[in-house]
Design an enzyme around this catalytic site. Sequence first.
Site, PDB file in Angstrom:
ATOM      1  CE  LYS A  29      25.680  11.491   6.581  1.00  0.00           C
ATOM      2  NZ  LYS A  29      26.912  10.898   7.146  1.00  0.00           N
ATOM      3  NE  ARG A  62      25.280  18.260   2.187  1.00  0.00           N
ATOM      4  CZ  ARG A  62      24.896  17.003   1.940  1.00  0.00           C
ATOM      5  NH1 ARG A  62      23.771  16.753   1.320  1.00  0.00           N
ATOM      6  NH2 ARG A  62      25.664  16.004   2.280  1.00  0.00           N
ATOM      7  CB  THR A 106      24.725  14.565   9.540  1.00  0.00           C
ATOM      8  OG1 THR A 106      23.997  13.327   9.477  1.00  0.00           O
ATOM      9  CG2 THR A 106      26.206  14.272   9.353  1.00  0.00           C
ATOM     10  CG  ASP A 153      29.478  10.253  14.011  1.00  0.00           C
ATOM     11  OD1 ASP A 153      28.325  10.616  13.675  1.00  0.00           O
ATOM     12  OD2 ASP A 153      30.492  10.465  13.320  1.00  0.00           O
ATOM     13  CE1 TYR A 172      30.154  36.126  10.675  1.00  0.00           C
ATOM     14  CE2 TYR A 172      30.024  37.703   8.873  1.00  0.00           C
ATOM     15  CZ  TYR A 172      30.638  36.620   9.480  1.00  0.00           C
ATOM     16  OH  TYR A 172      31.722  36.026   8.879  1.00  0.00           O
ATOM     17  CD  GLU A 192      31.824  35.892  14.577  1.00  0.00           C
ATOM     18  OE1 GLU A 192      32.211  36.728  15.392  1.00  0.00           O
ATOM     19  OE2 GLU A 192      32.453  35.611  13.541  1.00  0.00           O
TER      20      GLU A 192
HETATM   21  C1  LIG Z   1      28.152  11.399   7.222  1.00  0.00           C
HETATM   22  C2  LIG Z   1      28.940  11.167   8.453  1.00  0.00           C
HETATM   23  C3  LIG Z   1      29.721  12.178   9.030  1.00  0.00           C
HETATM   24  C4  LIG Z   1      30.090  13.472   8.348  1.00  0.00           C
HETATM   25  O1  LIG Z   1      29.115  14.321   8.018  1.00  0.00           O
HETATM   26  P1  LIG Z   1      29.434  15.546   7.035  1.00  0.00           P
HETATM   27  O2  LIG Z   1      28.266  16.425   7.257  1.00  0.00           O
HETATM   28  O3  LIG Z   1      29.562  14.979   5.666  1.00  0.00           O
HETATM   29  O4  LIG Z   1      30.706  16.180   7.517  1.00  0.00           O
HETATM   30  C5  LIG Z   1      30.331  11.914  10.243  1.00  0.00           C
HETATM   31  N1  LIG Z   1      30.196  10.726  10.836  1.00  0.00           N
HETATM   32  C6  LIG Z   1      29.487   9.731  10.303  1.00  0.00           C
HETATM   33  C7  LIG Z   1      29.381   8.426  11.017  1.00  0.00           C
HETATM   34  C8  LIG Z   1      28.838   9.907   9.082  1.00  0.00           C
HETATM   35  O5  LIG Z   1      28.178   8.890   8.539  1.00  0.00           O
END
Ligand SMILES: *Cc1c(COP(=O)(O)O)cnc(C)c1O
Length: 412
Positions: free
Chosen positions: A226, A232, A223, A197, A51, A53
């Site tokens: 990807k 993840r 993220t 994003d 933990y 935090e």
């Molecule tokens: C994949 C994705 C997310 C979300 O990611 P998670 O880890 O699945 O919550 C947010 N924004 C965009 C543009 C994405 O492609």
Amino acid sequence: MQHLRRADEKVFRAVEDETGRQLGQLEMIASENFVSPAVREALGTVFTHKYAEGLPGRRYYGGCEFADQVEELARSRATRLFGADHANVQPHSGAQANMAAYFAFLEPGDTILGMNLSHGGHLTHGSPVNFSGRLFRVEAYGVREEDGRIDYDSVLEVARRCRPRLIMSGASAYPRALDFEAFGRIAAEVDAVHVVDLAHIAGLVAGGHHPSPVPHADVVTTTTHKTLRGPRGGLVLCRGEHARVIDRMVFPFIQGGPLMHVIASKAVALGEALAPAFGDYGARVIENARVLARTLRHRGVRLVSGGTDTHLILVDLRERELTGKDAEHALERAGITVNKNTVPGERRSPFVTSGLRIGTPALTTRGMGTEEMATIGGWIADILEQPGNEDRIARIRGRANELSSAYPLYAP
Ligand SMILES: *Cc1c(COP(=O)(O)O)cnc(C)c1O
């Protein structure tokens, strides 16, 4: 995994089966990738017990000396990789990273302007089935019907009309380069916060193959799993002036204790992304996507925007009887994993759709190049031509398995 095998045969078997599935099929889901053995090893460490935090040097628990070390490594590598002032590496996912960014600037009922989901946006950019659509007033911009590209003049027009508090740029299914500078200018003109994003293309930006949003954004979320090829998870980058509010939103506002084993793994992945080889990887991802696009186009397959600048292409099936759902299913049986996707001007439901999203990050990680992409593109075109031809599906499945097996997940 000798412990798992002995302790829980059912889970062990599922892991074995999943390993076999990943080895044997051609993984072309644009949001997936394969991490290095080091990244995966860090996920299975004793940090899962801890933990922690709070933030490095300011924790609510004792015994955080080494947790501080890995989190500091992850933070400093993230800021160095993207040239950002500040990083928070604790978001459990991309969705949490976006939630933190929204709550840093917005009250419920405020207006956000994001990309239309059926034009390539993400659920967290204002979909009614997501918290973002429930809590905020949502306005959307989209792509031009003629060429499938974002029309920045019309984004400005919508922004002037609806006066959003926050403009979200970035997408999940947009095959073209994004003009973050234009989004930044539009946000400045209407006095909105600009959040980018970067989830899909973070690895391409890190490798120097897509213009960076960092100079043009208040906050960048992403993220880590990807194109960035980490575990993840999520990550927030921001200007120094927003550092405190972003940190407070991630914890304690929306999350509890950070996943320290994931943060250790993020540190490893970010270290890998800083190495020159990662730039080569990004170049091959894009080259592979271009060859795939060209192959499909030559076979008469329509693509949204006619091609790609990134790691993904979007097949437009609107003029065919074949739905995205059925195409996805036929390809899966042929050993090629992709996902159905809505396309601009979509008339079918999100469970059926008129599109397919196909990406090259995972197969590029496995070592495949342009020759393999031309072969696979041919197979995809064969299946789209005759999705009900079981002989053809079986024959391609055999060849897909063979090709996949020739590129082992990890070198032995
Ligand atoms: C994949 C994705 C997310 C979300 O990611 P998670 O880890 O699945 O919550 C947010 N924004 C965009 C543009 C994405 O492609």
